[in-house]
Structures are given as C-alpha cells and as structure tokens.
Design an enzyme around this catalytic site. Structure first.
Site, PDB file in Angstrom:
ATOM      1  CE1 TYR A  30      -3.523   2.707   0.698  1.00  0.00           C
ATOM      2  CE2 TYR A  30      -2.166   3.331   2.572  1.00  0.00           C
ATOM      3  CZ  TYR A  30      -3.218   3.604   1.713  1.00  0.00           C
ATOM      4  OH  TYR A  30      -3.947   4.746   1.859  1.00  0.00           O
ATOM      5  CG  ASP A  77       5.722   3.549   0.978  1.00  0.00           C
ATOM      6  OD1 ASP A  77       6.018   4.147   2.044  1.00  0.00           O
ATOM      7  OD2 ASP A  77       4.547   3.404   0.597  1.00  0.00           O
ATOM      8  CE  LYS A 126       1.697   4.141   8.462  1.00  0.00           C
ATOM      9  NZ  LYS A 126       0.414   4.737   8.813  1.00  0.00           N
TER      10      LYS A 126
END
Length: 435
Positions: free
Chosen positions: A147, A244, A272
């Site tokens: 994702y 990513d 994050k």
C-alpha cells in the site's frame, strides 16, 4: 470478565451516534471503522482510555507511528516549547526544518536531499511525479499487497480477492482509468516476473515502488536476491527505485530498512514513526533527482501550506534524538522476540495451525503453516480465525485492529508486564477457540 463486559459502552455509543450525523460513517479514515464503536479520550505511555473509561494496552499504535509511547514527554515538551515562540509563517525556512533535513541526511543512506510534507500519501505521490519527470516515462511497477497511499497512481491491488490476483484491483471508485492502466502489479519476491517485465517493458517504466517489508499485509520479508535484482534492473533500464519506508522507517532503524538490507534506492518516503504520531512525512533522494523540484530551480511543482510545519519538525527532531542511543530498538526488539516466541509456544501447545512472525517491534500471528514469500501465499490463512482472535484480544483489553493480516506494534513504553498480559490474553482467546 473482559474489559468490554466490565464497563458500560453507553457514552461511546452516544458519541458515535453524534459523529455519524456530522461525519460520514462517524470516522475520518476508512480503516478506523469498528463495531462496536470506539471513541477515545485519553492516551499515555502504553495505555489508551475510551469515552466509557475502559483502559487498553495499545498494540495498534495508530497503525505504527507510536514508537516511543503515547504523549511521550520529551517529544511533547519540544512541541510546546516551539509553540511558545513559533507557528507557521509560510515564507522562507526555519532552523527546525534545516536541522531535521540534516538529521535525515546523517542517518538515511538515500537522503542526499530532503523535502517535507504531511502524509505518506503526499510523499509517494510526489515521488511518482518526480520519477515520471526525470525519466519521461509513464508506467509504474508496484507489488501485490503493498500500500502506498490513497492517490490514483498506486491505490490498487492491496488486499485483493483470490479471483482478482493478476488483474487490476482498484482500491476506490472514481480512479482514473489511465492511472490504473499505467500501473503494473507484480508478485513480491519474484525475480523472474521482475526480469520478464523489464525485458518487455523496461523502456516504459518510470519507477518501481515497494514497501521493502510489506507491512500492510503483516510482515513478508524480502529476499536479498530480490532486493538486489530491483536495484540492478532499475539501474540498467534507467528507471528509479523507490522505497516506501512510511512504516519501516524509524521503527526498524534510524536509517530505515535500506540501512539494514544494504540496498540504496533512488528515492525514499518516510512518515509515521518519524515524529511519534505528529503529522509529518519526508521524501528523500539523490540530489540530482530532488533538485528537479521547482523549489530547487527545476520544473516539478512541490508545494503545501503546512509542509515542514514547525510543530511537526520539533516533534521529529525530538523523536529521532530519543532513538539515537539505540536503547529503544534494543528494548522493543527484545519484547518483539518475546511475543513471537510466546505466541508460537501457545499455538503449538494448543495444536492450532498458526505462525508467529514479524520483524523487530512488529508482531503478528498468521493462521497458516509457517512461510510466506508473497501475498498469494497468505491466501492460505484462516482469515475468520484471525479476526476472531483479534476481537478476543480487544475484548480482554489488548487494543489491536480486528482486521486480518494486520500487525501489532510495540513501543518503548511497553513493559515486560504488558507483554505478560498480552500473552495471557492471547492464550485465553486461543484456548477458548479450542473448546
């Protein structure tokens, strides 16, 4: 008696009913929906409390950002200190963003230059745009199960039904057909597929993007030969390699997983755990590519009113400083090992077909035989058993996401006692499922 049984849910349900009148579905992100509804009021360390006063040990960690613990004093103090003297100006730069860019360049192998934005989706969007500008090509390669955010370019083939494997599986209505058509979805860890794709379409591929560890499907570890093939093939064919590291970055190492595996991408995205939960993201990469942005005199637009917000910069600096001694990693990795070992011992003793795995402070239990090289292998999981297990943990006071294939996160403020309680909850749930 479970935590849920012990306390009324009246206030949470009342707040949820009010939220649904004002906010579609009552939540502001699709993956926050839960039944029964949960409304939270307070968080501290390894604990969170809902509107009805129920206390949970938090292993969800907001999908991973909370690496130090909730309301971590050194981070929050730095934010408050900054708020007392500086908010957003919107011109020029601040010393904070310069200091943070220097920190990222110090720790992250690919970070010759850095741009800051506000979310992982923004970072990957800009990485894709930059790669297309640099190469003059349209096509992207992503991997089934990874994702990379909500935008049209990459929001596809994540948790895909078995009958759609190998076919385009858009994650949303309203996506542009051209975006879907120009995204090639391959099998993670398959060097053969990768080589064949570059043999036939290499001159059209702008970039290959991947989670170096696909944590959005739990934890599937990359094979060294696969990562090296990615680096070799993208270099040979003039495509950009994008890691990513929105999840892996700062949770597994200060330099991201790239500093562990020894493969350096052209561009990397972080978010994050970089700021222990404050909204921030970074796009890092080789100077020759990053200076193509208009901010550096190039022709690729990069903008955002809240980019490099002083509060996010302060939180990021304080978080990274807390991680630099290495003690957080020693502590959380040791607890992660203990959880994995404990879970495996429980399922083996109970005769349950399940595999405890993960990396560092990330843990999960796949309800299948050990081993998984890609998303297709995970289709063998008993998804219903997985969700039932998670709901049982939640009812007993261990806050996890009741969704199959999702990960558990350990923070610096989790203790040995917290782990004991988690394993007690797990054994109680799993024992009950056998009766």
């Amino acid at each position: 008696m479970s935590v849920v049984d012990a306390v009324s849910t009246e206030r949470s349900r009342a707040w949820d009913a009010e939220a649904r009148k004002l906010i579609p579905g009552g939540v502001n992100s699709s993956t926050r929906k839960i039944d029964p509804p949960m409304v939270f009021e307070r968080a501290s360390g390894s604990r969170v409390w809902d509107a009805d006063g129920r206390e949970y040990i938090d292993y969800h960690a907001a999908f991973g950002p909370i690496v130090l613990g909730h309301c971590y004093s050194k981070v929050d103090s730095r934010v408050v200190e900054t708020l007392g003297k500086l908010d957003i100006v919107g011109l020029g730069a601040t010393e904070l963003e310069i200091a943070l860019a220097r920190k990222l360049r110090e720790h992250v192998p690919s970070a010759e230059a850095v741009h800051f934005c506000n979310s992982g989706s923004e970072a990957t969007y800009n990485a894709v745009r930059l790669s297309r500008a640099v190469t003059g090509r349209k096509k992207l390669v992503k991997f089934q199960g990874c994702y990379h955010g909500w935008h049209d370019y990459l929001c596809m083939n994540i948790i895909t039904p078995a009958d759609k494997i190998g076919k385009p599986d858009p994650g949303s209505a309203g996506m542009m057909p051209e975006a879907i058509e120009n995204t090639l979805v391959l099998t993670f860890n398959s060097v053969d597929e990768l080589e064949e794709t570059f043999r036939t379409q290499g001159s059209e591929i702008a970039a290959v993007i991947l989670e170096p560890i696909p944590h959005n499907i739990g934890c599937v570890m990359p094979e060294p030969a696969f990562l090296q093939a990615l680096r070799d093939l993208t270099t040979k064919h003039g495509s950009l390699l994008i890691f990513d590291e929105v999840i892996t970055g700062f949770r597994h190492a200060l330099g991201g997983y790239q500093s562990i595996c020894g493969v350096t991408p052209d561009l990397s995205t972080f978010a994050k755990s970089m700021a222990n939960g404050y909204p921030v993201a970074a796009l890092c990469g080789k100077s020759e590519y990053m200076h193509r942005f208009a901010t550096g005199g190039g022709d690729v637009f990069f903008a955002g009113t809240y980019n490099a917000h002083p509060l996010a910069m302060a939180a990021s600096l304080a978080t990274i400083e807390a991680l630099e001694s290495g003690e957080v990693y020693r502590h959380t990795f040791a607890l992660g090992d203990r959880v994995r070992k404990g879970l495996q011992e429980i399922v083996d003793r109970l005769g349950i077909k399940a595999w405890a795995t993960g990396f560092g402070s990330v843990v999960l239990l796949y309800f299948k035989e050990p081993g998984a090289r890609n998303y297709t292998d995970l289709l063998a999981c008993d998804m219903a058993a997985d969700v039932s297990f998670r709901r049982g943990l939640l009812e007993r006071g261990s806050l996890v996401l009741p969704m199959a294939l999702k990960r558990v996160h350990i923070s610096a403020t989790h203790t040995e006692h917290d782990i004991d309680l988690f394993l007690e909850h797990a054994e109680d749930v799993l024992s009950s499922s056998r009766s």
